[in-house]
Design a protein around this motif. Structure first.
Motif, short mmCIF file in Angstrom:
data_model
loop_
_atom_site.label_atom_id
_atom_site.label_comp_id
_atom_site.label_asym_id
_atom_site.label_seq_id
_atom_site.Cartn_x
_atom_site.Cartn_y
_atom_site.Cartn_z
N ILE A 401 95.75 69.23 -42.64
CA ILE A 401 95.98 68.20 -43.64
C ILE A 401 97.08 67.27 -43.15
O ILE A 401 98.18 67.70 -42.81
CB ILE A 401 96.39 68.83 -45.00
N ASP A 402 96.77 65.97 -43.08
CA ASP A 402 97.73 64.97 -42.62
C ASP A 402 98.03 64.04 -43.79
O ASP A 402 97.15 63.33 -44.27
CB ASP A 402 97.15 64.18 -41.45
N PHE A 403 99.28 64.06 -44.27
CA PHE A 403 99.65 63.26 -45.44
C PHE A 403 99.79 61.77 -45.12
O PHE A 403 99.78 60.93 -46.01
CB PHE A 403 100.99 63.74 -46.01
N ARG A 404 99.97 61.45 -43.86
CA ARG A 404 100.24 60.05 -43.51
C ARG A 404 99.05 59.16 -43.83
O ARG A 404 97.90 59.53 -43.60
CB ARG A 404 100.59 59.94 -42.02
N ARG A 405 99.35 57.99 -44.35
CA ARG A 405 98.29 57.06 -44.75
C ARG A 405 97.73 56.36 -43.52
O ARG A 405 98.46 55.83 -42.70
CB ARG A 405 98.83 56.01 -45.72
N ILE A 406 96.41 56.35 -43.43
CA ILE A 406 95.75 55.65 -42.33
C ILE A 406 95.70 54.17 -42.67
O ILE A 406 95.38 53.78 -43.78
CB ILE A 406 94.32 56.18 -42.13
N LYS A 407 96.00 53.34 -41.68
CA LYS A 407 95.95 51.89 -41.92
C LYS A 407 94.50 51.40 -41.88
O LYS A 407 93.63 52.04 -41.30
CB LYS A 407 96.79 51.17 -40.87
N PRO A 408 94.24 50.25 -42.51
CA PRO A 408 92.87 49.76 -42.61
C PRO A 408 92.17 49.64 -41.27
O PRO A 408 92.75 49.19 -40.29
CB PRO A 408 93.04 48.37 -43.26
N ASN A 409 90.91 50.03 -41.23
CA ASN A 409 90.10 49.94 -40.03
C ASN A 409 88.72 49.47 -40.46
O ASN A 409 87.87 50.26 -40.83
CB ASN A 409 90.01 51.31 -39.35
N VAL A 410 88.52 48.17 -40.45
CA VAL A 410 87.24 47.61 -40.89
C VAL A 410 86.26 47.68 -39.72
O VAL A 410 86.24 46.84 -38.84
CB VAL A 410 87.39 46.15 -41.35
N ALA A 447 90.73 81.87 -47.92
CA ALA A 447 90.53 83.29 -47.64
C ALA A 447 91.58 83.77 -46.65
O ALA A 447 92.18 82.95 -45.91
CB ALA A 447 89.13 83.52 -47.09
N ALA A 448 91.84 85.04 -46.62
CA ALA A 448 92.81 85.60 -45.69
C ALA A 448 92.40 85.27 -44.26
O ALA A 448 91.22 85.38 -43.89
CB ALA A 448 92.90 87.10 -45.88
N GLY A 449 93.36 84.85 -43.45
CA GLY A 449 93.10 84.55 -42.05
C GLY A 449 92.81 83.09 -41.75
O GLY A 449 92.80 82.68 -40.59
N VAL A 450 92.58 82.27 -42.79
CA VAL A 450 92.35 80.85 -42.58
C VAL A 450 93.70 80.14 -42.44
O VAL A 450 94.57 80.24 -43.31
CB VAL A 450 91.56 80.21 -43.74
N GLU A 451 93.87 79.42 -41.33
CA GLU A 451 95.14 78.76 -41.04
C GLU A 451 95.21 77.39 -41.72
O GLU A 451 94.24 76.62 -41.69
CB GLU A 451 95.28 78.59 -39.52
N LEU A 452 96.35 77.09 -42.32
CA LEU A 452 96.58 75.79 -42.94
C LEU A 452 97.69 75.08 -42.21
O LEU A 452 98.83 75.57 -42.15
CB LEU A 452 96.93 75.93 -44.42
N ILE A 453 97.39 73.92 -41.63
CA ILE A 453 98.37 73.12 -40.88
C ILE A 453 98.61 71.83 -41.67
O ILE A 453 97.67 71.10 -41.99
CB ILE A 453 97.88 72.81 -39.46
N ILE A 454 99.88 71.52 -41.95
CA ILE A 454 100.23 70.31 -42.70
C ILE A 454 101.08 69.39 -41.83
O ILE A 454 102.06 69.83 -41.22
CB ILE A 454 100.99 70.67 -43.99
N ARG A 455 100.67 68.13 -41.76
CA ARG A 455 101.40 67.11 -41.01
C ARG A 455 101.86 66.02 -41.94
O ARG A 455 101.12 65.60 -42.81
CB ARG A 455 100.53 66.53 -39.90
#
Length: 456
Positions: A401-410, A447-455
């Motif tokens: 999960i990446d909290f940073r907002r992506i800039k517009p890409n048309v 579920a147990a064993g699932v890794e959660l990575i936060i940026r």
């Protein structure tokens, strides 16, 4: 003391190298880095002029300009002077790459033609002309590429005739007015051409290659609506991308090597229509990227089977939060080999909350192992899709999960500039709180064993 001795030994070792070897090393550096080597010593003063990688990218400057016309004109003069200086001093016999990335227009035509002539005389292999617009309020006429079937115009950039472009392996023309005839000229006269990118030319009305393009491996086309049809035959084509606001006829013939596909359109309905139109070409597809906007809850047509698909990227522009991405779940159900799902969200300024939707899974045994959400906001639109994957993908191993907002890409139009800017914005504290709340909600369901990575 040890560091000084080591530094002196390193310098002595470099000084013992021959000029030929040092030139060979420096020539492989990007031009802006190669130029700096002239400060090392008098011996190094002209080594950089043999650089074989000439990348002139000042696109970051465009985002620092104010709305005054004079600012852009001043920056254009600086950029043109920089390129002219390097071109005039270059001493190498050949160059691997020549790349221009800046907001230039029709008034710079003479200089641009001079640069193209230089590149072809040096037997360039990879050529990119990206005249990306700065959006400062100016509406200058776009640069028009020479008509390659006009002997006078052609001679301006190919003074030695077609032999000057025979070494070309990659050609990219972005925000450049170019005709189908000129594109076909390079296709016909560049026997080594493997990559072709034509983006945002209002002169390109159609693109038709009747003869098999044996060497072509990558083709990327973007249009604002002028191009009305695409027809190609390329047995070794591995990657195809088309970005356009509206649906047009696309015919891919004998593309038995195609493994990567990217489409961009204003509606996901158009994207699925393209895929059904090309259903006979998708049996070996491994990577699929869809760029689109979501304005409502869509019910999409049945998707063709994607038996080899491993990676799916959904690049969604400007969702406000009340829409739903669950319309894409049938696409996952027809991809039994899908292992990676990437969701890119370029949020609207108007952020809304609603009730989270659920949908009955058509396949409760999705093979997704990695889910990545860029621009995660903790809104219902991203949380509900993540919950769908969590509930229906027993093989899930990791969520990023990446909290940073992506800039517009048309449709990839700003992609190269945004990458230089870091590609993401800092999220304000209120939205960050909502995003963290959404991440916590998902974490509780893992579920147990699932890794959660936060940026962030």
């Amino acid at each position: 003391m040890e560091k000084k001795i080591l530094s002196k030994c390193t310098q002595d070792s470099i000084d013992r190298l021959t000029d030929e070897l040092l030139i060979s090393i420096v020539s492989r550096l990007p031009v802006i880095e190669a130029e700096r080597t002239n400060l090392l010593s008098g011996r190094w003063r002209y080594f950089w002029t043999f650089s074989s990688i000439l990348e002139f990218d000042a696109s970051r400057v465009l985002f620092k300009l104010d709305q005054e016309t004079t600012s852009l004109k001043d920056e254009r003069r600086k950029f043109v002077s920089w390129v002219n200086k390097v071109v005039s001093l270059h001493s190498g016999e050949a160059i691997e790459e020549f790349r221009i990335s800046f907001d230039l227009d029709k008034s710079d035509a003479d200089d641009i033609c001079k640069w193209l002539k230089f590149a072809f005389e040096k037997k360039v292999k990879r050529l990119e002309l990206n005249l990306i617009r700065s959006y400062t309020g100016l509406s200058d006429a776009q640069y028009t590429f020479p008509n390659m079937y006009d002997s006078v115009e052609c001679s301006r950039i190919l003074p030695l005739g077609v032999s000057s472009c025979e070494s070309l392996v990659k050609l990219s023309l972005i925000e450049v007015e170019v005709t189908e005839e000129s594109v076909n000229f390079f296709i016909s006269n560049c026997p080594l051409l493997e990559e072709l990118c034509i983006m945002y030319s209002s002169y390109l009305k159609k693109l038709t290659f009747n003869s098999p393009l044996i060497r072509l491996r990558r083709l990327e086309i973007a249009t604002t609506g002028a191009c009305k049809s695409v027809e190609i035959c390329a047995p070794n084509l591995r990657s195809f991308a088309f970005y356009g606001f509206y649906r047009i006829p696309i015919a891919l013939k004998n593309v038995s090597s195609l493994i990567s596909l990217s489409f961009g359109a204003m509606s996901p309905v158009i994207l699925i229509a393209y895929m059904n139109q090309l259903s006979g070409c998708l049996s070996l597809l491994e990577s699929l990227t869809l760029h689109t906007s979501i304005f409502q809850d869509y019910v999409l047509a049945k998707c063709p089977d994607l038996p080899k698909l491993k990676k799916l990227v959904l690049d969604i522009m400007r969702p406000s939060g009340y829409e739903s991405l669950l319309c894409f779940t049938p696409l996952m159900s027809v991809a039994p080999s899908l292992r990676e799902l990437v969701l890119k969200l370029q949020w609207s300024e108007n952020f809304m909350r609603r009730t989270i939707h659920t949908v009955k899974a058509q396949n409760r045994h999705l093979g997704v192992e990695v889910l990545e959400i860029e621009g995660f906001a903790g809104g219902d639109i991203d949380v509900e899709l993540a919950e769908y994957v969590i509930e229906n993908a027993p093989s899930l191993k990791k969520i990023v999960i990446d909290f940073r907002r992506i800039k517009p890409n048309v449709f990839r139009k700003y992609e190269n500039v945004m990458a230089k800017q870091g590609g993401a914005d800092i999220v304000d504290s209120d939205r960050m709180a909502i995003a963290r709340e959404g991440a916590a909600l998902l974490k509780a369901k893992l579920a147990a064993g699932v890794e959660l990575i936060i940026r962030s």
